[in-house]
Motif scaffolding. Structure first.
Motif, PDB file in Angstrom:
ATOM      1  N   UNK A  21      49.103  19.590  21.489  1.00 31.97           N
ATOM      2  CA  UNK A  21      49.187  20.575  20.419  1.00 31.97           C
ATOM      3  C   UNK A  21      48.194  21.688  20.693  1.00 31.97           C
ATOM      4  N   UNK A  22      48.489  22.925  20.277  1.00 31.46           N
ATOM      5  CA  UNK A  22      47.465  23.974  20.376  1.00 31.46           C
ATOM      6  C   UNK A  22      46.175  23.515  19.705  1.00 31.46           C
ATOM      7  N   UNK A  23      45.059  23.662  20.380  1.00 31.22           N
ATOM      8  CA  UNK A  23      43.793  23.153  19.856  1.00 31.22           C
ATOM      9  C   UNK A  23      43.448  23.771  18.515  1.00 31.22           C
ATOM     10  N   UNK A  24      43.733  25.071  18.376  1.00 38.47           N
ATOM     11  CA  UNK A  24      43.362  25.781  17.150  1.00 38.47           C
ATOM     12  C   UNK A  24      44.056  25.231  15.912  1.00 38.47           C
ATOM     13  N   UNK A  25      45.182  24.532  16.087  1.00 42.27           N
ATOM     14  CA  UNK A  25      45.908  23.999  14.936  1.00 42.27           C
ATOM     15  C   UNK A  25      45.162  22.869  14.248  1.00 42.27           C
ATOM     16  N   UNK A  26      44.309  22.160  14.984  1.00 39.19           N
ATOM     17  CA  UNK A  26      43.566  21.039  14.415  1.00 39.19           C
ATOM     18  C   UNK A  26      44.406  19.820  14.113  1.00 39.19           C
ATOM     19  N   UNK A  27      45.630  19.758  14.611  1.00 36.86           N
ATOM     20  CA  UNK A  27      46.551  18.674  14.217  1.00 36.86           C
ATOM     21  C   UNK A  27      46.226  17.327  14.862  1.00 36.86           C
ATOM     22  N   UNK A  28      45.503  17.316  15.979  1.00 35.04           N
ATOM     23  CA  UNK A  28      45.221  16.041  16.644  1.00 35.04           C
ATOM     24  C   UNK A  28      43.923  15.404  16.162  1.00 35.04           C
ATOM     25  N   UNK A  29      43.040  16.111  15.562  1.00 32.12           N
ATOM     26  CA  UNK A  29      41.953  15.681  14.662  1.00 32.12           C
ATOM     27  C   UNK A  29      41.156  14.436  15.077  1.00 32.12           C
ATOM     28  N   UNK A  30      40.386  14.447  16.148  1.00 35.86           N
ATOM     29  CA  UNK A  30      40.343  15.438  17.221  1.00 35.86           C
ATOM     30  C   UNK A  30      41.158  14.959  18.413  1.00 35.86           C
ATOM     31  N   UNK A  31      41.427  15.828  19.370  1.00 33.35           N
ATOM     32  CA  UNK A  31      42.095  15.379  20.593  1.00 33.35           C
ATOM     33  C   UNK A  31      41.136  14.577  21.469  1.00 33.35           C
ATOM     34  N   UNK A  32      41.698  13.787  22.374  1.00 34.37           N
ATOM     35  CA  UNK A  32      40.860  13.099  23.363  1.00 34.37           C
ATOM     36  C   UNK A  32      40.278  14.110  24.351  1.00 34.37           C
ATOM     37  N   UNK A  33      41.115  15.047  24.793  1.00 31.08           N
ATOM     38  CA  UNK A  33      40.683  16.074  25.732  1.00 31.08           C
ATOM     39  C   UNK A  33      41.322  17.412  25.369  1.00 31.08           C
ATOM     40  N   UNK A  34      40.754  18.478  25.902  1.00 28.61           N
ATOM     41  CA  UNK A  34      41.313  19.821  25.794  1.00 28.61           C
ATOM     42  C   UNK A  34      41.757  20.268  27.184  1.00 28.61           C
ATOM     43  N   UNK A  35      42.788  21.084  27.239  1.00 28.07           N
ATOM     44  CA  UNK A  35      43.277  21.629  28.498  1.00 28.07           C
ATOM     45  C   UNK A  35      43.148  23.141  28.455  1.00 28.07           C
ATOM     46  N   UNK A  36      42.471  23.694  29.450  1.00 27.95           N
ATOM     47  CA  UNK A  36      42.234  25.132  29.538  1.00 27.95           C
ATOM     48  C   UNK A  36      42.839  25.645  30.837  1.00 27.95           C
ATOM     49  N   UNK A  37      43.859  26.497  30.731  1.00 23.95           N
ATOM     50  CA  UNK A  37      44.423  27.166  31.897  1.00 23.95           C
ATOM     51  C   UNK A  37      43.709  28.497  32.060  1.00 23.95           C
TER      52      UNK A  37
END
Length: 260
Positions: A132-148
Motif C-alpha cells: 500500500x502507499x505508505x502515506x495512506x497509513x493502511x498497513x499500520x505499520x508496514x514491516x518494510x518500506x520500498x523506495x524507488x
C-alpha cells in the motif's frame, strides 16, 4: 540520534519529508506479511487480484497506481515469487531451479547456486501479504518500506542513513530474482537492502531503467530522513548540482571544508 520506533512515526509526514528531500516520482510504499488471509483482507480498501501475477506487478500496483493490494500464494504465478516472501516452501525442488537452466543459467549447478544465494522469508509463518502507499497509513505499520529512486537520489538516502551510527553497507546482486536482494532480504533480516531491479521487475513490474530499489524498516527510513535533513543544512542536498569538470575545484570544496 535516537532511532524512533515504528509506532511513533507518522507515515504521511515521513513521505512528505522524503519527497521534499529527494523529489521522488514514484510512490513510497509499505509491505506487510500476515499470518492469515483474513488479517490481510481486513486492511482498509484492500484490493484482491482477479488474475495471476508476479509479486513485481503487485508491488507496482501500489508504487505506480497507488492501490492497496493483498495476495496469497494462489494469486502468484509460481514458486519463485511465493518462496521469496515465505508463502511456499524453499524445498529441494525449488532449490534445484530447473526452470532456469538454459534461460538464465548455462548449467544445473549454476541454477542451484543462484537459488541457494537468494535471501527469502522462511516458510510456514505467513499466509498473505499486502502492499500500500505508505502515506495512506493502511498497513499500520508496514514491516518494510520500498523506495524507488535514481542512483543520485539513492546515494543521498544512503548518506542519510550513515549520518549518525555509521556502518558500511555491503549488498549483493543475485541477478534475476533481484526482489530477494530488496524485499526478500529486508523482510528476512530487518536490515536496509538495496537492489538493482532485475529483468522481471522491469518487464512485468514496469520499473524504469533509471530506478534502483531500497527496502527498509519505517524506523530506518525515519533515521535516513533525519540524516538527510542534517546533510541539507550542511549544503549537501539533492539534486546534486554539477560543478564543472574543468573548473578550479577549490572554490567548490571550500564551501564544505574551508572552516575545517
Amino acid at each position: 540520534m535516537q532511532q524512533r520506533s515504528a509506532d511513533t512515526i507518522d507515515p504521511a509526514r515521513l513521505v512528505a519529508d522524503l519527497n521534499s528531500l529527494l523529489r521522488l516520482k514514484t510512490n513510497v510504499i509499505g509491505m506487510k506479511l500476515f499470518a492469515t488471509a483474513a488479517e490481510m483482507e481486513a486492511v482498509p480498501k484492500i484490493r484482491r487480484p482477479n488474475a495471476i501475477h508476479t509479486t513485481d506487478q503487485i508491488v507496482s500496483m501500489a508504487a505506480r497506481l497507488g492501490w492497496t493490494v493483498g495476495i496469497t500464494a494462489d494469486d502468484l504465478v509460481g514458486s519463485q515469487c511465493r518462496a521469496v516472501i515465505g508463502l511456499s516452501p524453499q524445498d529441494d525442488k525449488w532449490l534445484a531451479g530447473e526452470n532456469y537452466v538454459g534461460v538464465w543459467h548455462g548449467t544445473t549447478e549454476d541454477a542451484r547456486k543462484r537459488q541457494e544465494a537468494l535471501d527469502v522469508v522462511p516458510f510456514g509463518h505467513y499466509q498473505a501479504l499486502a502492499v500500500s502507499p505508505l502515506a495512506s497509513g493502511r498497513l499500520d505499520p508496514p514491516d518494510i518500506c520500498l523506495v524507488y529512486a535514481t542512483p543520485g537520489q539513492m546515494i543521498i538516502l544512503i548518506n542519510g542513513l550513515q549520518y549518525t551510527g555509521y556502518k558500511k553497507f555491503e549488498w549483493g546482486v543475485v541477478g534475476e530474482t533481484a526482489c530477494a536482494d530488496s524485499w526478500g532480504r529486508a523482510l528476512k533480516t530487518g536490515e536496509p537492502s538495496l537492489s538493482l531491479p532485475c529483468y522481471a521487475e522491469r518487464r512485468y513490474g514496469g520499473v524504469p531503467d533509471e530506478e534502483m530499489l531500497m527496502a527498509l524498516k519505517p524506523s530506518h527510513l525515519a533515521k535516513a530522513i533525519e540524516g538527510m535533513k542534517a546533510l541539507a543544512k550542511n549544503g549537501l542536498r539533492y539534486p546534486i548540482p554539477p560543478y564543472g569538470i574543468q573548473s578550479d575545484v577549490r572554490a567548490g570544496m571550500g564551501v564544505s571544508y574551508a572552516k575545517k
